[in-house]
Design an enzyme around this catalytic site. Structure first.
Site, PDB file in Angstrom:
ATOM      1  N   ASP A   1       8.832  87.572  18.820  1.00  8.63           N
ATOM      2  CA  ASP A   1       8.582  86.274  19.447  1.00  8.63           C
ATOM      3  C   ASP A   1       7.395  86.349  20.416  1.00  8.63           C
ATOM      4  O   ASP A   1       7.345  87.246  21.269  1.00  8.63           O
ATOM      5  CB  ASP A   1       9.857  85.872  20.209  1.00  8.63           C
ATOM      6  CG  ASP A   1       9.814  84.452  20.714  1.00  8.63           C
ATOM      7  OD1 ASP A   1       9.770  83.536  19.879  1.00  8.63           O
ATOM      8  OD2 ASP A   1       9.816  84.268  21.943  1.00  8.63           O
ATOM      9  N   GLU A  28       4.753  86.838  15.963  1.00  8.79           N
ATOM     10  CA  GLU A  28       4.548  85.402  16.160  1.00  8.79           C
ATOM     11  C   GLU A  28       3.476  85.283  17.234  1.00  8.79           C
ATOM     12  O   GLU A  28       3.653  85.741  18.363  1.00  8.79           O
ATOM     13  CB  GLU A  28       5.830  84.704  16.628  1.00  8.79           C
ATOM     14  CG  GLU A  28       5.680  83.188  16.565  1.00  8.79           C
ATOM     15  CD  GLU A  28       6.230  82.442  17.761  1.00  8.79           C
ATOM     16  OE1 GLU A  28       6.400  81.223  17.669  1.00  8.79           O
ATOM     17  OE2 GLU A  28       6.507  83.065  18.808  1.00  8.79           O
ATOM     18  N   ASP A  46      15.012  88.493  14.752  1.00  9.73           N
ATOM     19  CA  ASP A  46      14.075  87.888  15.685  1.00  9.73           C
ATOM     20  C   ASP A  46      14.251  88.629  17.007  1.00  9.73           C
ATOM     21  O   ASP A  46      15.365  88.727  17.519  1.00  9.73           O
ATOM     22  CB  ASP A  46      14.474  86.410  15.862  1.00  9.73           C
ATOM     23  CG  ASP A  46      13.311  85.521  16.196  1.00  9.73           C
ATOM     24  OD1 ASP A  46      12.435  85.959  16.948  1.00  9.73           O
ATOM     25  OD2 ASP A  46      13.286  84.384  15.697  1.00  9.73           O
ATOM     26  N   HIS A  63      11.543  76.401  12.698  1.00  9.56           N
ATOM     27  CA  HIS A  63      12.436  75.746  13.659  1.00  9.56           C
ATOM     28  C   HIS A  63      11.690  75.141  14.851  1.00  9.56           C
ATOM     29  O   HIS A  63      12.317  74.486  15.690  1.00  9.56           O
ATOM     30  CB  HIS A  63      13.464  76.764  14.152  1.00  9.56           C
ATOM     31  CG  HIS A  63      12.812  77.854  14.957  1.00  9.56           C
ATOM     32  ND1 HIS A  63      11.917  78.738  14.402  1.00  9.56           N
ATOM     33  CD2 HIS A  63      12.883  78.170  16.269  1.00  9.56           C
ATOM     34  CE1 HIS A  63      11.476  79.558  15.342  1.00  9.56           C
ATOM     35  NE2 HIS A  63      12.051  79.238  16.484  1.00  9.56           N
ATOM     36  N   ASP A  64      10.386  75.372  14.953  1.00  2.00           N
ATOM     37  CA  ASP A  64       9.599  74.819  16.063  1.00  2.00           C
ATOM     38  C   ASP A  64       8.741  73.632  15.643  1.00  2.00           C
ATOM     39  O   ASP A  64       7.970  73.116  16.445  1.00  2.00           O
ATOM     40  CB  ASP A  64       8.652  75.897  16.621  1.00  2.00           C
ATOM     41  CG  ASP A  64       9.393  76.993  17.353  1.00  2.00           C
ATOM     42  OD1 ASP A  64      10.487  76.715  17.893  1.00  2.00           O
ATOM     43  OD2 ASP A  64       8.892  78.128  17.382  1.00  2.00           O
TER      44      ASP A  64
HETATM   45  C1  NOJ Z   1       8.755  80.850  19.991  1.00  2.00           C
HETATM   46  C2  NOJ Z   1      10.055  80.449  19.365  1.00  2.00           C
HETATM   47  O1  NOJ Z   1       9.879  80.276  17.996  1.00  2.00           O
HETATM   48  C3  NOJ Z   1      10.503  79.205  20.073  1.00  2.00           C
HETATM   49  O2  NOJ Z   1      11.604  78.610  19.439  1.00  2.00           O
HETATM   50  C4  NOJ Z   1      10.814  79.548  21.506  1.00  2.00           C
HETATM   51  O3  NOJ Z   1      11.126  78.372  22.220  1.00  2.00           O
HETATM   52  C5  NOJ Z   1       9.629  80.231  22.186  1.00  2.00           C
HETATM   53  N1  NOJ Z   1       9.005  81.211  21.348  1.00  2.00           N
HETATM   54  C6  NOJ Z   1      10.049  80.908  23.456  1.00  2.00           C
HETATM   55  O4  NOJ Z   1      10.824  82.034  23.162  1.00  2.00           O
END
Ligand code: NOJ
Length: 564
Positions: free
Chosen positions: A213, A267, A100, A339-340
Site C-alpha cells: 500500500d 501501489e 495487502d 476498491h478506490d
Molecule cells: C491506498 C488504498 O488502496 C486505499 O484504500 C487506502 O485508503 C489508502 N491507500 C491508505 O491506506
C-alpha cells in the site's frame, strides 16, 4: 526484480474485497469462510492470483488500511486457522495469494502508537512523525492548542490538515490519510525491522506476495517543508518518491520478499514512467507497480476529487501508449478500477443500454494489454455505480472526510450539494456487496449488508450470468483463458494503431511472429476504421461476426490474429 521468477507476469489477478465478497454468518459483513465457499467460482473464472484487501485486526476507520495488529485476522472475518484454510483452498486450485500490506502507517490503536503517544522517551517514542508545532499566528485557525499551529501546510488526502494534535503527548503527528492512520517514521531502523518482521510472518505462512500500500510514500522529504508552489498541498504529493525510498525498498526486498518466491506489487500514486522503470527494471526492488495516470483523466488538477472533467479517448490512449511502449524492462499491473475507484463500466463505458457491450469491451482492453491485469470483484459481471441518495448510505472515510471538510469550509451545505459528485466518484461504488443472485441481498448475506446492495442485482448477478453464454461473466472467462494460452498478449510488443481516432482504440500485439490486432469502439454509435482487415482470424469479440469488418458497432470489441 528477479527476471527468472516471472510467474506473476503470466498471471491474471482477481481482487477480493473481503468485506463485500460473501458473508457466511449473516452479520452483514463478508468473511473468510465466505470466500472459501466461493473458491470454485474463482477457479472457474480461471484467475491465477487473488489479491486480498487487508484482513488484519483493525478498527476499520479506512476499511482495514488502519492496522491494529499485523499478525491477526479481524474478528468479523474469521481467524488465522480459517485464513490458513483459505490459503490451502486457493493453492489446491492452483491460485496464488497476494496479501495487502500497509507499510506507511498503522492504526492509532496499534500498540506502537499507543506507546508512542504516552511515553515519548520509551521504546516506541520515535516510531511516528511527531512535531511540537509552530507558534501560532492565528489562534482561531489552529486544530491544536491555541498557541501551536501545525508544523507545515500539508493536507490529508482525505481532507483537512495532515496533522492532528495529540493532547496526551502534547505534539502533532503526521497522517497523510485519515487522522486514525498515523504515518510511521521510516528513518527509525526499529520501525523498518518491525515492519519486515511482520511481512516475514506472512511469507513464512506460504503466501505468494504482497501488494504494498502506497509504498512510494514511506520516505518523507527532509525537514518536512511546506508544500511546493504548484498549489498541490496534499501531504501525499509532497512525499512521493522521497529521498531514501530507494534505500528502503532495497532493504525491504533483501529482508523480506527477496528471500521467497513472492511477488512485490507496489501501489504507487503519482509515480512517473521513469520512476516505474527504475523500481521494476532488472535491478529494481519491486516486480511491478500500479500507476495512476489514467485515473486522473476525468478530473481537473485544481478541484481534484470534486471536479468531473469529460475524459477523452485520445488522452486515455496517449497514457496507455506511453506506459505500454515506455516501460522497457520494467513491468506494471494493468487496471481500470479497484476498491478506490468508481465502477469501470460507469466510468469508461455505458452503464445503461450498452452495459453488456461496454463492460465486455473494457474487459478486452484490460486483458489484452502488456502487463499483469487486475480484475476487481464484480467487474466481471459488469457491476455498476450505486445510486447513492443519502449520506447514511456511505461508509468511506475518504468521501465522508471530503464532505465534512467542504461543509466546514462553507463550500457546500451538506450531502445534497455533493450528491452528484459522490455518485460519480465515491469509492463506495466499488465496495457494495458482490452480486451472487437476484434475492433480496444478492446472495451476499442473510443479514443487513454493511453497505447497500445495488438494486441492479436483480439482473446483474452471478447466477444469471453463469447460465448465459453472452454474459459479461462468460466473456471474461473466455478472455482470461485466451490470455493464458497466448503469450503475445502477455509480453508481446505493443504498437498503437490509429492513435488520433476519437472513437476507436486499436493496437497490435506481436511476439515471435504471432501478430494480434485489438479493435475497440468506445462510442455508442458505429465507427468505421480505416484499416485493411483481409485475411484476419477473429479470436474473440463481443458481437456476432460482422458483415463489414471495418465497421465497429456500439462498444464493439474484436481481437484478431493477423496472417503471417
Ligand atoms: C491506498 C488504498 O488502496 C486505499 O484504500 C487506502 O485508503 C489508502 N491507500 C491508505 O491506506
Amino acid at each position: 526484480m528477479n527476471s527468472e521468477r516471472t510467474w506473476w507476469k503470466n498471471a491474471v489477478v482477481y481482487q477480493v474485497y473481503p468485506q463485500s465478497f460473501d458473508d457466511s454468518d449473516g452479520d452483514g459483513v463478508g468473511d473468510i469462510p465466505g470466500i472459501i465457499d466461493r473458491l470454485d467460482y474463482l477457479a472457474d473464472l480461471g484467475v491465477d492470483v487473488v489479491w486480498l484487501n487487508p484482513v488484519y485486526e483493525s478498527p476499520h476507520h479506512d476499511d482495514g488500511y488502519d492496522v491494529r495488529d499485523y499478525r491477526a485476522v479481524r474478528d468479523e472475518y474469521g481467524d488465522i486457522a480459517e485464513w490458513e484454510r483459505l490459503l490451502d483452498g486457493l493453492h489446491d486450485r492452483g491460485i496464488r495469494l497476494v496479501m495487502d500490506f500497509v507499510p506507511n502507517h498503522t492504526s492509532d490503536e496499534h500498540p506502537w502508537f499507543r506507546a508512542s503517544r504516552t511515553d515519548p522517551d520509551g521504546e516506541y517514542g520515535d516510531y511516528y512523525i511527531w512535531r511540537p508545532g509552530d507558534p501560532a499566528t492565528d489562534a482561531t485557525d489552529t486544530p491544536g492548542p491555541a498557541d501551536r499551529a501545525p508544523p507545515n501546510d500539508w493536507q490529508s488526502y482525505f481532507g483537512g490538515p495532515a496533522w492532528t494534535w495529540d493532547a496526551t503527548r502534547g505534539a502533532y503527528y503526521l497522517h497523510l490519510f485519515d487522522e486514525h492512520q498515523p504515518d510511521l517514521d521510516w528513518t527509525n531502523p526499529d520501525v523498518r525491522e518491525g515492519i519486515y518482521d511482520r511481512m516475514n510472518w506472512w511469507l513464512e505462512k506460504g503466501i505468494d506476495g504482497f501488494r504494498l500500500d502506497v509504498v512510494n510514500l514511506i520516505s518523507k522529504p527532509e525537514g518536512l517543508p511546506d508544500s511546493d508552489s504548484d498549489g498541490d498541498t496534499t501531504g501525499l504529493s509532497q512525499c512521493v518518491e522521497g529521498p531514501r525510498l530507494d534505500e528502503y525498498l532495497a532493504e525491504m526486498r533483501e529482508a523480506t520478499f527477496g528471500r521467497y518466491d513472492a511477488v512485490a506489487i507496489g501501489e504507487t500514486p503519482d509515480i512517473t514512467l521513469e520512476e516505474a522503470r527504475h523500481h521494476t527494471g532488472p535491478d529494481g526492488p519491486l516486480d511491478m507497480v500500479l500507476h495512476f495516470e489514467h485515473m486522473g483523466l476525468d478530473s481537473d488538477d485544481e478541484d481534484g476529487w470534486w471536479s468531473v472533467r469529460e475524459w477523452d479517448l485520445t488522452e486515455l490512449k496517449r497514457v496507455v501508449d506511453r506506459w505500454q511502449t515506455g516501460l522497457g524492462d520494467g513491468w506494471h499491473g494493468v487496471y481500470l478500477g479497484n476498491h478506490d475507484q468508481p465502477r469501470i463500466v460507469s466510468r469508461f463505458g455505458d452503464d445503461g443500454g450498452y452495459r453488456r457491450e461496454s463492460a465486455t469491451m473494457l474487459a478486452t482492453l484490460l486483458l489484452t494489454l502488456r502487463g499483469t491485469p487486475f480484475v476487481h470483484q464484480g467487474d466481471e459481471l459488469g457491476m455498476t455505480n450505486y445510486p447513492f441518495e443519502a449520506r447514511e448510505e456511505l461508509a468511506d472515510a475518504g468521501t465522508l472526510g471530503r464532505i465534512d471538510e467542504a461543509v466546514a469550509a462553507g463550500r457546500i451545505d451538506g450531502f445534497d450539494d455533493a450528491r452528484e459528485i459522490v455518485r460519480y466518484r465515491t469509492r463506495d461504488n466499488a465496495r457494495t456487496p458482490m452480486q451472487w443472485d437476484a434475492t433480496e441481498h444478492a446472495g451476499f448475506t442473510t443479514g443487513e449488508p454493511w453497505l447497500p446492495v445495488n438494486p441492479d442485482h436483480e439482473t446483474v448477478n452471478v447466477e444469471r450470468e453463469r447460465g448465459d453464454p453472452d454474459s459479461v461473466l462468460a466473456y471474461y472467462r473466455r478472455l482470461v483463458a485466451l490470455r493464458g494460452e497466448t503469450p503475445a498478449l502477455v509480453s508481446g510488443e505493443y504498437e498503437p494503431v490509429l492513435p488520433d481516432d476519437e472513437s476507436a482504440f486499436a493496437y497490435r500485439r506481436t511476439l515471435d511472429g504471432d501478430r494480434l490486432l485489438v479493435l475497440l469502439n468506445f462510442d455508442d454509435g458505429e465507427t468505421t476504421v480505416d484499416l485493411s482487415l483481409d485475411g484476419v482470424t477473429r479470436l474473440v469479440g463481443n458481437y456476432d461476426a460482422p458483415a463489414d469488418r471495418t465497421v465497429l458497432r456500439p462498444y464493439e470489441a474484436r481481437l484478431y490474429r493477423l496472417q503471417e
